[in-house]
Design a protein around this motif. Structure first.
Motif, mmCIF file in Angstrom:
data_model
loop_
_atom_site.group_PDB
_atom_site.id
_atom_site.type_symbol
_atom_site.label_atom_id
_atom_site.label_comp_id
_atom_site.label_asym_id
_atom_site.label_seq_id
_atom_site.Cartn_x
_atom_site.Cartn_y
_atom_site.Cartn_z
ATOM 1 N N ARG A 129 -31.416 17.505 14.810
ATOM 2 C CA ARG A 129 -30.800 17.356 16.125
ATOM 3 C C ARG A 129 -31.826 17.272 17.244
ATOM 4 O O ARG A 129 -31.481 17.349 18.423
ATOM 5 N N ALA A 130 -33.097 17.107 16.905
ATOM 6 C CA ALA A 130 -34.140 17.068 17.933
ATOM 7 C C ALA A 130 -34.032 15.843 18.830
ATOM 8 O O ALA A 130 -34.628 15.813 19.913
ATOM 9 N N PHE A 131 -33.279 14.819 18.417
ATOM 10 C CA PHE A 131 -33.100 13.638 19.258
ATOM 11 C C PHE A 131 -32.219 13.923 20.470
ATOM 12 O O PHE A 131 -32.204 13.158 21.438
ATOM 13 N N ASP A 132 -31.475 15.032 20.436
ATOM 14 C CA ASP A 132 -30.610 15.405 21.548
ATOM 15 C C ASP A 132 -31.381 16.319 22.498
ATOM 16 O O ASP A 132 -31.938 17.335 22.090
ATOM 17 N N ASP A 133 -31.451 15.966 23.774
ATOM 18 C CA ASP A 133 -32.265 16.713 24.736
ATOM 19 C C ASP A 133 -31.819 18.163 24.876
ATOM 20 O O ASP A 133 -32.641 19.073 24.977
ATOM 21 N N ARG A 134 -30.518 18.413 24.895
ATOM 22 C CA ARG A 134 -30.032 19.785 25.041
ATOM 23 C C ARG A 134 -30.404 20.631 23.828
ATOM 24 O O ARG A 134 -30.832 21.780 23.968
#
Length: 335
Positions: free
Chosen positions: A282-287
């Motif tokens: 999930r590192a592609f999601d900024d939050r």
């Protein structure tokens, strides 16, 4: 070492047999073509190759099975124990914390449910805590070596028989690396595959097992050690940012190590068998990326921030795993 040499010998013999079968099949094809034999003879090499491939697939599948021989969890010395009452009093005596910070940490510690049998490294028992690079190295030695000593005694595996070594620690990344420290301490072989993981958080243990499994499947590795630890001294935060103060409240010293193998002979005495391992990202999601991050506060003090989004995004990070695993288990039950 004798078992590893025997495995290497068997693997070499099997590769030699494969090569010999290929040459024999080519020779048969040439003879059948030159002698102008019946068309049925052309199928003989094909049958031999299919049988060889079937045996290879069966052996490859069996070699891909991963077993957990045993594990070891560190029990720190009683001198490092931090009862809740003693910790709360300790925080009030540290001059860098104001009354609001002490009240906040006291509330978190009291409500966290952490028991009375938790431990801090010796460096954090000082007032104020002493967190130099040297004491972090001392803490690493205090955690890693007793845990591994116990693991090697339990499994009866010599350190020089280990083919893969994975050591993970999120906050402390020295040079030489933690894995190099272990290799040096136990004088492991020169061809041991060693890995040091940092900054991977709570998922590092599963990632380490995945790395070890991949190394054992792709080569001749037979034994793998995965070590998970956290050097608390390097993460201590002497500031006032509440997001970073959480680390002081919730983290304690600890270390664990597991011995993995893919040797079928060890199946009888192994404790567990690895059935399924699934990793998601999930590192592609900024939050999600910023929900837990190491950074400086307004005063320039480095600490590890734990955002409120961490609890919000944790279920979302698990959704792909739930969907994939649930679909597999649902199909099995229907079948």
């Amino acid at each position: 070492m004798e078992s590893l040499q025997w495995d290497h010998f068997i693997s070499s013999i099997f590769q030699l047999v494969q090569l010999l079968v290929v040459y024999v099949c080519i020779a048969i094809e040439i003879y059948v073509f030159v002698a102008k034999c019946g068309i049925g003879y052309y199928l003989l090499p094909v049958v031999i190759v299919v049988l060889l491939l079937g045996v290879s697939v069966i052996l490859l599948y069996r070699s891909g099975e991963v077993y957990l021989l045993d594990f070891s969890c560190l029990r720190p010395p009683l001198t490092c124990r931090v009862p809740t009452a003693a910790l709360l009093e300790h925080l009030t005596l540290i001059p860098c914390f104001d009354a609001k910070s002490v009240a906040f940490m006291s509330k978190i510690i009291t409500a966290s449910g952490i028991g009375e049998e938790t431990y801090f490294p010796p460096s954090l028992h000082y007032i104020p805590p002493f967190t130099s690079h040297a004491v972090c190295l001392d803490e690493a030695h205090m955690l890693l070596f007793p845990t591994l000593d116990d693991l090697f005694v339990k499994t009866h595996v010599d350190p020089r028989d280990v083919d893969v070594l994975v050591v993970n620690c999120s906050g402390f990344c020295p040079a030489p690396s933690l894995s190099a420290m272990v290799v040096s301490r136990y004088v492991m072989r020169e061809d041991v595959k060693s890995y040091s993981l940092s900054g991977m958080g709570c998922s590092a243990g599963a990632i380490g097992v995945d790395i070890a499994r991949g190394a054992m499947r792709s080569g001749r590795a037979r034994y793998a050690v995965v070590v998970s630890t956290e050097i608390v001294s390097t993460g201590w935060y002497p500031g006032k940012d509440r997001r970073k103060l959480l680390l002081n409240c919730l983290f304690r010293m600890g270390c664990s190590a597991v011995m993995l193998t893919n040797r079928g002979e060890e199946r009888a005495r192994s404790k567990y068998k690895l059935l399924r391992l699934l990793r998601t990202q999930r590192a592609f999601d900024d939050r999600a990326y910023r929900s837990a991050i190491r950074e400086e506060d307004a005063e320039g003090i480095t600490g590890f921030s734990i955002e409120r989004d961490l609890l919000r995004w944790r279920p979302k990070r698990c959704e792909p795993t739930w969907w994939s695993s649930g679909h597999r288990f649902y199909r099995r039950r229907r079948g």
